[in-house]
Write a protein that holds these residues in place. Structure first.
Motif, mmCIF file in Angstrom:
data_model
loop_
_atom_site.group_PDB
_atom_site.id
_atom_site.type_symbol
_atom_site.label_atom_id
_atom_site.label_comp_id
_atom_site.label_asym_id
_atom_site.label_seq_id
_atom_site.Cartn_x
_atom_site.Cartn_y
_atom_site.Cartn_z
ATOM 1 N N TYR A 16 0.851 -1.184 0.000
ATOM 2 C CA TYR A 16 0.000 0.000 0.000
ATOM 3 C C TYR A 16 0.886 1.232 0.000
ATOM 4 O O TYR A 16 2.015 1.216 0.498
ATOM 5 C CB TYR A 16 -0.894 0.042 1.240
ATOM 6 N N GLN A 72 0.729 5.521 0.912
ATOM 7 C CA GLN A 72 -0.013 6.643 1.480
ATOM 8 C C GLN A 72 0.707 7.927 1.120
ATOM 9 O O GLN A 72 1.810 8.189 1.615
ATOM 10 C CB GLN A 72 -0.150 6.523 2.989
ATOM 11 N N LEU A 116 -4.829 5.100 2.367
ATOM 12 C CA LEU A 116 -3.983 4.008 1.895
ATOM 13 C C LEU A 116 -4.504 3.509 0.553
ATOM 14 O O LEU A 116 -5.664 3.141 0.424
ATOM 15 C CB LEU A 116 -3.998 2.856 2.897
ATOM 16 N N GLU A 164 4.669 7.346 1.680
ATOM 17 C CA GLU A 164 5.043 6.287 2.608
ATOM 18 C C GLU A 164 4.470 4.970 2.082
ATOM 19 O O GLU A 164 3.300 4.926 1.677
ATOM 20 C CB GLU A 164 4.546 6.578 4.018
ATOM 21 N N PHE A 199 3.775 0.823 2.570
ATOM 22 C CA PHE A 199 3.533 -0.195 3.584
ATOM 23 C C PHE A 199 3.383 -1.564 2.936
ATOM 24 O O PHE A 199 2.590 -1.737 2.005
ATOM 25 C CB PHE A 199 2.246 0.105 4.361
ATOM 26 N N LYS A 211 6.144 -1.356 9.432
ATOM 27 C CA LYS A 211 6.168 -0.002 9.987
ATOM 28 C C LYS A 211 6.210 1.072 8.906
ATOM 29 O O LYS A 211 6.076 2.253 9.209
ATOM 30 C CB LYS A 211 7.362 0.162 10.923
#
Lengths: 113, 115
Positions: free
Chosen positions: B36, B38, B44, B88, B90, B107
């Motif tokens: 994912y 973001q 997300l 970011e 994930f 994380k």
């Protein structure tokens, strides 16, 4: 199709107050999930609804958190009373199940001061 | 219990350079695996997923990931990064429960793209 809608997008409340977060899933998605990311930590599972039933609530941190899903449609997550450590981003997601991925909402950023 | 490790907290690359984000997982059975992304102020977004079959998975925005069972890895790659890829990322593993699954996330890796 409309996505997963969450509101409010931001909420700032004082410790001890009550806050209710709402999630509107994609129409027709029976599965609805809540996740949370506390600052600096991983995104963690809170609970899973199938229609109006709680399938798995093993991630709920304590009894200050109450989730409901009215008639298998939208869901609310109430925090009462809020504590400082409840601050974070709360994500809702919905899914058709099976091999389909989740669709996440944009999240609610909760700040408890 | 399943777990996901993203060893790199922050990566900086130049625009046009190649990218590889690492992800290692721990799960007792054949996993469902996801990446994912973001972006700032956004939710997300699913980049790609692996459930079974071809171990090289193509996703959106020019991303791909390869499932390597022997290494318990699911690294994300892109041959040429664009400034809009700054976000970011994930990695997540899905624990199956019937026809549904619960996600365990790493994380996250924050990607910065230099012009």
């Amino acid at each position: 199709e409309a996505g997963v809608t969450q509101f409010p997008s931001h909420s700032v409340i004082e410790k001890g107050q009550t806050v209710t977060l709402r999630c509107d899933p994609i129409s027709g998605h029976d599965n609805l999930y809540w996740y949370r990311r506390v600052m600096g930590k991983e995104i963690k599972f809170l609970l899973h609804f199938v229609k109006e039933s709680k399938q798995d609530e093993s991630g709920m941190p304590n009894n200050r958190f109450l989730a409901e899903r009215t008639g298998g449609t939208y869901s609310t997550l109430k925090v009462q009373p809020a504590e400082l450590e409840d601050s974070g981003v709360y994500f809702c997601a919905s899914s058709q199940g099976g091999v389909h991925g989740y669709t996440f909402g944009s999240g609610t950023r909760l700040t408890v001061v | 219990a399943q777990s996901v490790t993203q060893p790199d907290i922050h990566i900086t690359v130049s625009e046009g350079a190649s990218l590889e984000l690492r992800c290692n997982y721990s799960y007792g059975a054949t996993p469902y695996l996801f990446w994912y992304v973001q972006s700032p102020g956004q939710g997300l977004q699913l980049l790609l997923k692996y459930f079974s079959g071809d171990t090289l998975v193509q996703g959106i925005k020019g991303f791909e990931a390869e499932f390597k069972r022997s290494q318990s890895s699911f690294n994300l790659r892109k041959p040429s990064v664009h400034w809009s890829d700054a976000a970011e990322y994930f990695c997540a593993v899905g624990r199956r429960r019937g026809s549904n699954y619960k996600l365990t996330f790493g994380k996250g890796t924050l990607l910065t793209v230099n012009p």
